[in-house]
Design a protein around this motif. Structure first.
Motif, PDB file in Angstrom:
ATOM      1  N   LEU A  36       0.817  -1.222   0.000  1.00 42.18           N
ATOM      2  CA  LEU A  36       0.000   0.000   0.000  1.00 42.18           C
ATOM      3  C   LEU A  36       0.847   1.267   0.000  1.00 42.18           C
ATOM      4  O   LEU A  36       0.514   2.239  -0.674  1.00 42.18           O
ATOM      5  CB  LEU A  36      -0.970  -0.017   1.184  1.00 42.18           C
ATOM      6  N   MET A  37       1.959   1.251   0.723  1.00 36.59           N
ATOM      7  CA  MET A  37       2.798   2.444   0.738  1.00 36.59           C
ATOM      8  C   MET A  37       3.482   2.649  -0.610  1.00 36.59           C
ATOM      9  O   MET A  37       3.636   3.777  -1.078  1.00 36.59           O
ATOM     10  CB  MET A  37       3.824   2.394   1.864  1.00 36.59           C
ATOM     11  N   ASN A  38       3.898   1.568  -1.247  1.00 38.27           N
ATOM     12  CA  ASN A  38       4.509   1.700  -2.570  1.00 38.27           C
ATOM     13  C   ASN A  38       3.538   2.289  -3.584  1.00 38.27           C
ATOM     14  O   ASN A  38       3.949   2.986  -4.503  1.00 38.27           O
ATOM     15  CB  ASN A  38       5.045   0.353  -3.055  1.00 38.27           C
ATOM     16  N   LYS A  39       2.256   2.010  -3.452  1.00 36.18           N
ATOM     17  CA  LYS A  39       1.251   2.536  -4.366  1.00 36.18           C
ATOM     18  C   LYS A  39       0.820   3.961  -4.009  1.00 36.18           C
ATOM     19  O   LYS A  39       0.217   4.643  -4.822  1.00 36.18           O
ATOM     20  CB  LYS A  39       0.032   1.623  -4.397  1.00 36.18           C
ATOM     21  N   ALA A  40       1.122   4.401  -2.796  1.00 38.06           N
ATOM     22  CA  ALA A  40       0.700   5.728  -2.339  1.00 38.06           C
ATOM     23  C   ALA A  40       1.513   6.830  -3.008  1.00 38.06           C
ATOM     24  O   ALA A  40       2.693   6.659  -3.321  1.00 38.06           O
ATOM     25  CB  ALA A  40       0.835   5.830  -0.823  1.00 38.06           C
ATOM     26  N   ASP A  41       0.844   7.958  -3.215  1.00 40.59           N
ATOM     27  CA  ASP A  41       1.514   9.152  -3.749  1.00 40.59           C
ATOM     28  C   ASP A  41       2.125   9.990  -2.638  1.00 40.59           C
ATOM     29  O   ASP A  41       3.093  10.714  -2.864  1.00 40.59           O
ATOM     30  CB  ASP A  41       0.502  10.012  -4.513  1.00 40.59           C
ATOM     31  N   VAL A  42       1.549   9.924  -1.455  1.00 39.38           N
ATOM     32  CA  VAL A  42       2.000  10.713  -0.318  1.00 39.38           C
ATOM     33  C   VAL A  42       1.667   9.944   0.955  1.00 39.38           C
ATOM     34  O   VAL A  42       0.708   9.173   0.988  1.00 39.38           O
ATOM     35  CB  VAL A  42       1.347  12.124  -0.313  1.00 39.38           C
ATOM     36  N   VAL A  43       2.491  10.146   1.984  1.00 41.95           N
ATOM     37  CA  VAL A  43       2.273   9.514   3.279  1.00 41.95           C
ATOM     38  C   VAL A  43       2.046  10.613   4.310  1.00 41.95           C
ATOM     39  O   VAL A  43       2.799  11.587   4.369  1.00 41.95           O
ATOM     40  CB  VAL A  43       3.480   8.638   3.686  1.00 41.95           C
ATOM     41  N   VAL A  44       0.992  10.439   5.093  1.00 40.90           N
ATOM     42  CA  VAL A  44       0.714  11.329   6.217  1.00 40.90           C
ATOM     43  C   VAL A  44       0.877  10.489   7.471  1.00 40.90           C
ATOM     44  O   VAL A  44       0.204   9.473   7.641  1.00 40.90           O
ATOM     45  CB  VAL A  44      -0.715  11.916   6.134  1.00 40.90           C
TER      46      VAL A  44
END
Length: 147
Positions: free
Chosen positions: A74-82
């Motif tokens: 999921l993090m690899n697919k994310a554009d940004v992390v909050v």
């Protein structure tokens, strides 16, 4: 354009729902992903998939492997992390996820109270932005969509 946002942080209160509600109120084209929020399922997923483990340490390790797989994908697919750091709960998972985001060169927004400035100073220096409230994080994401 739509962005996928990985929400990293503790799963013991409704901060994610607050962010999702703000994003909806602001009409932001955001999709949210994150860790398993059902704490019991997260703790037991290793035995659900791999079978009964011989003791609590092996149970934790089995669950961790599967939870880390979920986070990696999921993090690899994310554009940004909050990543939200609060004062009430221990923040080991949040720190791990924020460090993972930094290592992946993902844009990272850290939400943390001023009281945590010192213990998070190195991680903060790796973030794209450090704010004190979820609302500030949503305002920053909203700015991306302005023309």
């Amino acid at each position: 354009m739509e962005l996928t946002v990985y929400l990293a942080g503790q799963i013991h209160d409704d901060w994610r729902e607050q962010i999702k509600s703000q994003a909806k109120d602001m009409n932001l084209p955001l999709t949210f992903v994150g860790p398993m929020e059902d704490h019991e399922r997260s703790d037991n997923i290793g035995e659900e998939i791999l079978g009964k483990q011989p003791n609590a340490i092996f149970k934790d390790e089995a669950a961790s492997s599967i939870n880390n797989l979920r986070t990696d994908i999921l993090m690899n697919k994310a554009d940004v992390v909050v990543a939200l750091f609060g004062e009430k709960y221990k923040q080991w998972n949040t720190a791990m996820d924020a460090a993972r985001a930094a290592a992946l060169h993902k844009p990272l927004i850290l939400i943390r109270p001023e009281a945590l400035h010192h213990p998070l100073k190195e991680l903060s220096s790796k973030a794209s932005l450090v704010v004190e409230t979820p609302q500030q994080a949503m305002q920053a994401l909203s700015y991306i969509f302005e023309s």
